[in-house]
Write a protein that holds these residues in place. Sequence first.
Motif, PDB file in Angstrom:
ATOM      1  N   LEU A  69      34.719  26.501  36.010  1.00 35.52           N
ATOM      2  CA  LEU A  69      35.367  25.428  36.769  1.00 35.52           C
ATOM      3  C   LEU A  69      36.738  25.899  37.255  1.00 35.52           C
ATOM      4  CD1 LEU A  69      35.049  22.562  37.666  1.00 35.52           C
ATOM      5  CD2 LEU A  69      36.154  21.818  35.579  1.00 35.52           C
ATOM      6  N   TRP A  70      37.454  26.596  36.375  1.00 37.43           N
ATOM      7  CA  TRP A  70      38.778  27.100  36.759  1.00 37.43           C
ATOM      8  C   TRP A  70      38.660  28.047  37.948  1.00 37.43           C
ATOM      9  CZ3 TRP A  70      43.790  26.145  35.608  1.00 37.43           C
ATOM     10  CH2 TRP A  70      44.716  27.086  36.063  1.00 37.43           C
TER      11      TRP A  70
ATOM     12  N   ASP B 176      40.513  33.364  42.039  1.00 37.39           N
ATOM     13  CA  ASP B 176      41.688  34.227  41.918  1.00 37.39           C
ATOM     14  C   ASP B 176      41.839  34.655  40.456  1.00 37.39           C
ATOM     15  OD1 ASP B 176      44.108  35.404  41.811  1.00 37.39           O
ATOM     16  OD2 ASP B 176      45.160  33.864  42.978  1.00 37.39           O
TER      17      ASP B 176
ATOM     18  N   LEU C  76      36.331  28.137  40.139  1.00 36.28           N
ATOM     19  CA  LEU C  76      35.973  27.366  41.331  1.00 36.28           C
ATOM     20  C   LEU C  76      37.201  26.721  41.946  1.00 36.28           C
ATOM     21  CD1 LEU C  76      32.700  25.375  40.640  1.00 36.28           C
ATOM     22  CD2 LEU C  76      33.073  27.282  42.171  1.00 36.28           C
ATOM     23  N   LEU C  77      38.024  26.131  41.077  1.00 34.90           N
ATOM     24  CA  LEU C  77      39.211  25.428  41.565  1.00 34.90           C
ATOM     25  C   LEU C  77      40.155  26.398  42.256  1.00 34.90           C
ATOM     26  CD1 LEU C  77      40.153  22.977  38.690  1.00 34.90           C
ATOM     27  CD2 LEU C  77      39.585  22.374  41.004  1.00 34.90           C
ATOM     28  N   THR C  78      40.377  27.548  41.625  1.00 39.68           N
ATOM     29  CA  THR C  78      41.369  28.477  42.173  1.00 39.68           C
ATOM     30  C   THR C  78      40.737  29.442  43.156  1.00 39.68           C
ATOM     31  OG1 THR C  78      40.986  29.965  40.339  1.00 39.68           O
ATOM     32  CG2 THR C  78      42.758  28.394  40.089  1.00 39.68           C
ATOM     33  N   SER C  79      39.544  29.167  43.605  1.00 40.09           N
ATOM     34  CA  SER C  79      38.791  30.016  44.519  1.00 40.09           C
ATOM     35  C   SER C  79      38.749  31.463  44.037  1.00 40.09           C
ATOM     36  CB  SER C  79      39.313  29.909  45.955  1.00 40.09           C
ATOM     37  OG  SER C  79      40.702  29.991  46.002  1.00 40.09           O
TER      38      SER C  79
ATOM     39  N   PRO D 177      45.686  30.003  28.955  1.00 43.88           N
ATOM     40  CA  PRO D 177      46.307  29.101  27.978  1.00 43.88           C
ATOM     41  C   PRO D 177      45.799  27.678  28.102  1.00 43.88           C
ATOM     42  CG  PRO D 177      47.978  30.429  29.045  1.00 43.88           C
ATOM     43  CD  PRO D 177      46.697  30.730  29.723  1.00 43.88           C
ATOM     44  N   PHE D 178      45.606  27.214  29.344  1.00 45.61           N
ATOM     45  CA  PHE D 178      45.154  25.838  29.509  1.00 45.61           C
ATOM     46  C   PHE D 178      43.696  25.677  29.109  1.00 45.61           C
ATOM     47  CE2 PHE D 178      49.070  25.242  31.746  1.00 45.61           C
ATOM     48  CZ  PHE D 178      49.369  23.933  31.491  1.00 45.61           C
TER      49      PHE D 178
ATOM     50  N   VAL E  85      30.902  25.694  26.322  1.00 54.51           N
ATOM     51  CA  VAL E  85      31.990  24.908  26.898  1.00 54.51           C
ATOM     52  C   VAL E  85      33.040  25.831  27.492  1.00 54.51           C
ATOM     53  CG1 VAL E  85      33.819  23.274  26.381  1.00 54.51           C
ATOM     54  CG2 VAL E  85      31.593  22.978  25.361  1.00 54.51           C
TER      55      VAL E  85
ATOM     56  N   LEU F 128      46.208  34.026  34.204  1.00 53.88           N
ATOM     57  CA  LEU F 128      47.436  34.090  33.411  1.00 53.88           C
ATOM     58  C   LEU F 128      47.893  32.685  33.041  1.00 53.88           C
ATOM     59  CD1 LEU F 128      49.460  36.278  32.503  1.00 53.88           C
ATOM     60  CD2 LEU F 128      50.839  35.614  34.464  1.00 53.88           C
ATOM     61  N   VAL F 129      47.795  31.776  33.993  1.00 51.33           N
ATOM     62  CA  VAL F 129      48.085  30.374  33.691  1.00 51.33           C
ATOM     63  C   VAL F 129      46.843  29.706  33.124  1.00 51.33           C
ATOM     64  CG1 VAL F 129      48.866  28.191  34.662  1.00 51.33           C
ATOM     65  CG2 VAL F 129      49.721  30.323  35.587  1.00 51.33           C
TER      66      VAL F 129
ATOM     67  N   ILE G 207      42.987  18.385  31.110  1.00 51.03           N
ATOM     68  CA  ILE G 207      43.870  19.477  30.732  1.00 51.03           C
ATOM     69  C   ILE G 207      43.703  20.649  31.704  1.00 51.03           C
ATOM     70  CG2 ILE G 207      44.316  21.184  28.937  1.00 51.03           C
ATOM     71  CD1 ILE G 207      43.637  19.082  26.897  1.00 51.03           C
TER      72      ILE G 207
ATOM     73  N   LEU H 142      34.681  27.222  50.168  1.00 50.98           N
ATOM     74  CA  LEU H 142      35.499  26.719  49.062  1.00 50.98           C
ATOM     75  C   LEU H 142      35.823  25.246  49.239  1.00 50.98           C
ATOM     76  CD1 LEU H 142      37.663  29.864  48.764  1.00 50.98           C
ATOM     77  CD2 LEU H 142      36.088  28.959  47.075  1.00 50.98           C
TER      78      LEU H 142
ATOM     79  N   TRP I  58      49.427  25.823  38.340  1.00 52.14           N
ATOM     80  CA  TRP I  58      49.262  27.126  38.994  1.00 52.14           C
ATOM     81  C   TRP I  58      49.397  26.986  40.507  1.00 52.14           C
ATOM     82  CZ3 TRP I  58      45.317  28.591  42.402  1.00 52.14           C
ATOM     83  CH2 TRP I  58      45.352  29.935  42.762  1.00 52.14           C
TER      84      TRP I  58
ATOM     85  N   ALA J 239      42.316  23.159  26.373  1.00 57.32           N
ATOM     86  CA  ALA J 239      41.199  22.255  26.611  1.00 57.32           C
ATOM     87  C   ALA J 239      40.138  22.423  25.527  1.00 57.32           C
ATOM     88  CB  ALA J 239      40.606  22.517  27.994  1.00 57.32           C
TER      89      ALA J 239
ATOM     90  N   SER K 142      45.097  34.165  38.545  1.00 57.92           N
ATOM     91  CA  SER K 142      45.450  32.823  38.105  1.00 57.92           C
ATOM     92  C   SER K 142      45.136  32.611  36.627  1.00 57.92           C
ATOM     93  CB  SER K 142      44.696  31.793  38.919  1.00 57.92           C
ATOM     94  OG  SER K 142      43.331  31.838  38.560  1.00 57.92           O
TER      95      SER K 142
ATOM     96  N   LEU L 175      34.251  25.818  31.340  1.00 56.89           N
ATOM     97  CA  LEU L 175      35.641  25.600  31.744  1.00 56.89           C
ATOM     98  C   LEU L 175      36.139  26.760  32.595  1.00 56.89           C
ATOM     99  CD1 LEU L 175      37.197  24.118  28.489  1.00 56.89           C
ATOM    100  CD2 LEU L 175      36.842  22.963  30.643  1.00 56.89           C
TER     101      LEU L 175
END
Lengths: 99, 86, 312, 162
Positions: D14-15, D22, D17-20, D31-32, D7, D27-28, C198, A61, C206, D36, D25, D11
């Motif tokens: 990517l989300w 989860d 990947l960022l949050t590994s 909406p974002f 798209v 839930l947050v 965004i 990661l 989070w 976007a 996550s 997105l």
Amino acid sequence: MILDALSVLLLLLGLFFFVSGLLGLWRFPDTFARLHALTKADNLGLGLVMTGLLFQVPDVLWAIKFILVWLLALVASAVNAHLIAVFLHRQQEGHDESA
Amino acid sequence: MNTVLLAVVVVLALVLLISLLIMLSRTRLTDRLLAVQLLGTLGVAILLMLAVVMQQRAFLDTALVLVLLAVVVTAVFTHRQRGGKS
Amino acid sequence: MNLLDGLWGVLDLLLVAVLLLLAMAAVLSSDRRRSMMLFIVFGLVLALVWARLHAPDIALAEAAIGAGLGGALLMATLRRDTHQQTDQFPQHPVVLWGVGVLVMVLGTAIAWGLFSVLPTVEQTWRKGAAVDAQLAFSGVSHPVTAVLLNFRAWDTLLELAVLLAAIFGIRALGYVRSAYVTEVAFSQLAVWLVPLLILMAGYVLWAGAHSPGGAFQAGALLAGAGILLRLAGYSHAGLPTTRWLVRLGLVAGTGVFLLVGLGLLGWGQGFLHYPIAYAKWWILLIEMLATVSIGMTLTLAFMGGIPQKEAA
Amino acid sequence: MPLIIIVFILLLALWLLLTSGDLGSLLVGLPFIMLALWSYRLQRHAPYPLTFSFLGALRFVGFFLRESLRGGLDIALRVWQPRVSLSVAFYEYRLIFPQGPIRSFFMYCISLLPGTLSVCVSEKDTLRLHVLDDRGAVAEDLSRLEQRVCELFALPCYKRTL
């Protein structure tokens, strides 16, 4: 051990390109040329430093995030270079005297 | 290994200091803008190194935020308002 | 081991030198745009320093707000054609020296104050242990967020209120800045960068539950997206075009925070004392709305107000 | 597949990947992601058919990495010489890509490649660039990049290598 050596090599190369960018900033005679030096040398420096660090990360990661940072940095530096080039061009054309 | 990484960080910080001195020695605004860009890339590199040395994953997020907002800052500095100088 | 400590020492020295140099240069520069540029770099280096001091929360906040949004907002305060004027500071040598002496006295006083606080630092650390002990009841697993939104929710509520007051002031006194000359290649790029900003805002929000992050940093990123939209030629910068929606968005953070607090008071829990089982959800709700409010506030602050219908 | 769904998937990926990865996550995140997407829709751009070729993307990445390396080395060589040898000039180049995302992509790529920096579109379909050394083979470099970009976006390249 081999991985460590490889990563040291890449880090040193990265440093070399960072220093080259710095020298370019110092030695190149006109601002456009300095912009060239920065955009190219810095990206390569960051990319090499990142690749060197890839061998030191604890898990996948981290690696993914490293690559993400580098990709974004590439995009950012291309955009920055373009914005600055336009700004500079506008100044040289005399539209804007506020140098 | 950490010692080597830290040594690299120190050299990067040295480059940071020198580029700052160059930036201060320049008078034109665009040259300074260039130096800001160099400092930004160096800062990101240092953050990445520190993240590995200090085992702090959060620094990677900081680096991402820095990179993204650097574009916004450059855009704000170089954009020209309608009907006036820059 | 000794070599490692030595290297840390050298790094600290270098960072401090850069920081001091930047601070002095930023204050002494006569051109405002240059001072702002130096201020942005100052924020960047400060973020590095916080990172070095094992304070990733403050590093992130400094990167988002000090190095990023702060510079953009400062730039927006420059009126056109005024950036080359030097400030109308009193130039009389007596005044200058007086100010210098005053600053030195103040600096000494602050340093003395800090030194006298030093013996109590250990107690503060014990408070840190207390936070860790209570962390399980806070609804989040990151101590800083727990302190900000649960243990000391008052402070955060008041910070949001300060932002709200600031935007009232801006809307009352400010003027809407003229739009920007758009450039095709840049607008094309905004298409990709704005969603990224965004998304990153959402991620930072989070992440705040268990690692550095939070509403203020996320709000700064959202505002970054708004500013990019504005620069790319969208006169509303992505804000809703209906006025009451904008107003609602601006007060949402503070309002819901306050309502939740009062509701809990009425419920017999005490002001902003979340019931332990639901603390997580309350904090999540408040943080999300606060992010939206902060983002809108900062974007509006950059624009200087809600634009009327502009000539395209 | 409509572009907006692509798209959305990007997105979402990517989300994660960022949050590994989860899933809680989201839930947050959702909406974002929606916000976007909305910001993406907000930017009214003319419908522009975009196609990608996987093979072309791979080749482009290889090409890009190689050229970045060359660009950095080029700068380093010039910088470390006792006398800086530059011959800067502006250069006009005829664009084959119509106005749109591909043209912007091309322009941004130019700035990252050795010795060239795109400045602005000066007239219709003419790109003004700044070159470090006008004694080099600028036109060849550019048309090679053009070809790679064509491959990446699965376009027929109607200007063969010079």
